[in-house]
Design an enzyme around this catalytic site. Structure first.
Site, mmCIF file in Angstrom:
data_model
loop_
_atom_site.group_PDB
_atom_site.id
_atom_site.type_symbol
_atom_site.label_atom_id
_atom_site.label_comp_id
_atom_site.label_asym_id
_atom_site.label_seq_id
_atom_site.Cartn_x
_atom_site.Cartn_y
_atom_site.Cartn_z
ATOM 1 N N HIS A 152 41.833 -26.139 36.786
ATOM 2 C CA HIS A 152 42.897 -27.122 36.582
ATOM 3 C C HIS A 152 44.204 -26.490 36.104
ATOM 4 O O HIS A 152 45.242 -27.144 36.130
ATOM 5 C CB HIS A 152 42.445 -28.226 35.605
ATOM 6 C CG HIS A 152 42.396 -27.834 34.170
ATOM 7 N ND1 HIS A 152 41.242 -27.473 33.527
ATOM 8 C CD2 HIS A 152 43.365 -27.762 33.232
ATOM 9 C CE1 HIS A 152 41.504 -27.200 32.261
ATOM 10 N NE2 HIS A 152 42.785 -27.362 32.055
ATOM 11 N N ASP A 182 35.295 -26.127 37.269
ATOM 12 C CA ASP A 182 36.626 -25.912 36.711
ATOM 13 C C ASP A 182 36.892 -24.439 36.429
ATOM 14 O O ASP A 182 37.424 -24.077 35.381
ATOM 15 C CB ASP A 182 36.836 -26.741 35.443
ATOM 16 C CG ASP A 182 38.302 -26.828 35.034
ATOM 17 O OD1 ASP A 182 39.159 -26.697 35.920
ATOM 18 O OD2 ASP A 182 38.584 -27.007 33.831
ATOM 19 N N GLY A 254 46.843 -25.849 26.429
ATOM 20 C CA GLY A 254 47.354 -24.509 26.724
ATOM 21 C C GLY A 254 46.310 -23.440 26.506
ATOM 22 O O GLY A 254 46.449 -22.318 26.982
ATOM 23 N N ASN A 255 45.230 -23.766 25.764
ATOM 24 C CA ASN A 255 44.117 -22.830 25.604
ATOM 25 C C ASN A 255 43.232 -22.780 26.849
ATOM 26 O O ASN A 255 42.345 -21.928 26.947
ATOM 27 C CB ASN A 255 43.233 -23.218 24.412
ATOM 28 C CG ASN A 255 43.713 -22.625 23.111
ATOM 29 O OD1 ASN A 255 44.231 -23.333 22.243
ATOM 30 N ND2 ASN A 255 43.549 -21.323 22.944
ATOM 31 N N SER A 256 43.451 -23.687 27.777
ATOM 32 C CA SER A 256 42.612 -23.750 28.973
ATOM 33 C C SER A 256 42.529 -22.393 29.661
ATOM 34 O O SER A 256 43.545 -21.776 29.967
ATOM 35 C CB SER A 256 43.176 -24.765 29.963
ATOM 36 O OG SER A 256 42.869 -26.064 29.577
ATOM 37 N N GLY A 312 19.122 -32.870 49.194
ATOM 38 C CA GLY A 312 19.247 -34.024 50.074
ATOM 39 C C GLY A 312 18.656 -35.300 49.527
ATOM 40 O O GLY A 312 18.050 -36.075 50.275
ATOM 41 N N VAL A 313 18.825 -35.550 48.216
ATOM 42 C CA VAL A 313 18.319 -36.778 47.612
ATOM 43 C C VAL A 313 19.406 -37.426 46.757
ATOM 44 O O VAL A 313 20.277 -36.744 46.227
ATOM 45 C CB VAL A 313 17.072 -36.521 46.733
ATOM 46 C CG1 VAL A 313 15.899 -36.076 47.570
ATOM 47 C CG2 VAL A 313 17.377 -35.509 45.626
ATOM 48 N N ILE A 315 19.612 -39.478 43.280
ATOM 49 C CA ILE A 315 18.712 -39.618 42.137
ATOM 50 C C ILE A 315 19.373 -40.419 41.036
ATOM 51 O O ILE A 315 20.596 -40.544 40.989
ATOM 52 C CB ILE A 315 18.277 -38.230 41.599
ATOM 53 C CG1 ILE A 315 19.499 -37.355 41.318
ATOM 54 C CG2 ILE A 315 17.322 -37.550 42.557
ATOM 55 C CD1 ILE A 315 19.155 -35.986 40.754
#
Length: 515
Positions: A152, A182, A254-256, A312-313, A315
């Site tokens: 992000h 992310d 900003g720490n991202s 392919g389920v 749930i």
């Protein structure tokens, strides 16, 4: 009732102060003092504690490996008073060749943001308009210039630049991103080797262990904070593979993308989100564990994308009521609501109503566990699963396939019943389509994604976002069921096929002409 919000720790520029504009300082209410017993010859020495006297050595050695990331994107095109068609149409087109029209259009232009004649406060002048910009953090994992950050931080960016602690700025290209976790990997071209950090073992971190975070909060750069691991395996609902480490080390916007270290100077997490009402730190921050981030970054470096396993389920959780109805001892596992046709699960014999309780010998507590374990499996691997069916355990073996990106899934599975002559393009139900068309979580069927103009489907009132839940006399699970019903109707020499169309809260049987 306290309303709390989950914020990604990215803040678009300019950074605005929190409401009220004041910085609050919290002081300790007091100190608890206790008398100290005098030392005696019989007093044994206290056992040494594994507590750091200072984090200065860690900070000094690792600060040069942490960078500030600036990501920018081009601004949207400036608005104009005339329409883009250039035919003279506009809000005052009802006044053709009139002096009043010229006056009104000139007045409108003067009121628009950016016009030199605009009143004060009407918006920035054209020369003041800049591209959209955001700040984040990152860390270098290779001297050749590979930098880890959050997706992000750089998502949608046209230009990415990193700033080193010595103030050097380097242009970066995006090697690959993984929105589901992310994470993103960047590459810069340095003129000399860069200082790096190494991955550590997040699985070995315990609640209460010390951690140190380094990053670029509010664009200040080079900020070091310390705290402990507050909790593990947090599922925040941010994505299907959530497995966050929670910490009370100060993490702010900003720490991202910045690193979280253990006391061995190893990265055990990528700072990603905070839980806060104001967007500022309140002692609840989250980091992507290195056990999840490390392999994904390695795959982004190798392939530029991430491959995941596919079962392919569909749930859902097993609640107490469901557990009672299925005669389960505990409300755990993942209840299979639907099995996709020709999927690995279908070929292995998994059925709707099964409860998956084990995957390769590991217990499944809920849907999140199964989703994460399948995703971490390599396409082509054979997995052993245990399901509860009719109150009995049933072992199955399934060959895992590769999960395709949503766009490719839709393109690969879209169908046009009746060789396209009906004017319908259908796609299987996916989380992305549910979000795009605001479909309920319990809605099943084939989704109408396109209707050809002047086609039988258009004349019958079909629209994108409609869901076909029955075709003929059969329930519809995917587009193939509709195609099958159309083929059967034609073989029976019928001129129409009966479809049950669901739109919002309404359902209607529609006899669609076969053409």
């Amino acid at each position: 009732m306290v309303n709390s919000l989950l914020f990604r720790t990215l803040e678009p520029l300019p950074v605005r102060p929190a409401r009220g504009g004041a910085l609050g300082l919290a002081l300790a209410a007091g100190l608890l003092l206790a008398p100290v017993a005098p030392a005696t010859a019989q007093t044994s020495a206290a056992p040494p504690r594994d507590l750091p006297a200072s984090f200065a050595d860690l900070a000094t050695s690792k600060l040069p490996s942490v960078v500030t990331i600036t990501a920018s994107s081009a601004p949207p095109p400036a608005q104009t008073a005339q329409s883009d068609s250039g035919d003279g149409a506009g809000p005052f087109s009802i006044l053709p060749d009139s002096p009043l029209r010229d006056f009104m259009e000139d007045l409108l232009r003067r009121q628009m943001p950016g016009h030199q004649g605009a009143p004060e406060g009407g918006g920035p002048h054209p020369e003041q308009r800049g591209p959209g910009m955001s700040l984040g953090s990152g860390f270098i994992i290779d001297p050749a210039g590979y930098v880890v950050t959050n997706n992000h931080v750089v998502e949608g960016a046209d230009k990415v630049e990193i700033t080193l602690t010595d103030k050097r700025k380097l242009s970066a290209k995006i090697v690959g991103t993984d929105p589901k976790t992310d994470l993103a990997l960047l590459k810069v071209e340095p003129d000399r080797p860069l200082p790096t950090v190494a991955w550590g073992d997040s699985d070995g971190m315990r609640v209460g262990d010390w951690v140190v975070a380094i990053g670029n909060p509010f664009g200040l750069g080079g900020t070091v904070t310390a705290g402990i691991i507050s909790a593990r395996a947090r599922d925040l609902g941010a994505g299907p593979y959530d497995d966050f480490l929670q910490t009370d080390a100060a993490i702010n916007r900003g720490n991202s993308g910045g690193p979280m270290f253990n006391l061995k100077d190893e990265v055990i997490g990528v700072n990603s989100a905070i839980y806060s009402q104001s967007g500022g730190n309140i002692g609840i921050g989250f980091a992507i564990p290195s056990a999840l981030a490390g392999p994904i970054i390695a795959e982004l470096r190798e392939k530029g994308r991430v491959t995941r396993g596919y079962l392919g389920v569909s749930i859902q959780p097993v609640g107490p009521d469901i557990a009672t109805a299925l005669d389960l001892k505990q409300p755990t596992g993942a209840l299979v609501a639907n099995v996709s046709k020709n999927s690995p699960a279908s070929k292995a014999g998994v059925a709707s109503g099964d409860v998956v309780t084990e995957y390769n010998g590991k217990p499944i507590k809920g849907p999140h566990d199964l989703t994460r374990m399948v995703a971490q499996s390599k396409p082509g691997d054979t997995a052993r699963i245990m399901v509860q069916r009719d109150g009995k355990p049933v072992p199955l073996e399934v060959r895992i396939a590769e999960l395709q990106p949503p766009q490719q899934q839709a393109q690969a599975q879209q169908q046009k019943p009746g060789d396209g002559q009906l004017g319908l393009t259908l796609a299987p139900m996916t989380p992305e389509l549910r979000k795009e068309f605001s479909l309920d979580a319990d809605t099943t069927g084939a989704v109408v994604v396109q209707v050809a103009p002047n086609s039988p489907a258009a004349r019958s009132g079909f629209q994108p976002g409609d869901v076909i839940t029955r075709a003929g006399q059969q329930a519809v699970a995917d587009p193939g069921d509709v195609s099958k019903a159309v083929d059967e109707a034609r073989k029976a020499n019928r001129d129409r096929v009966l479809l049950l169309r669901r739109r919002e809260d309404n359902a209607l049987f529609v006899p669609l002409p076969l053409g």
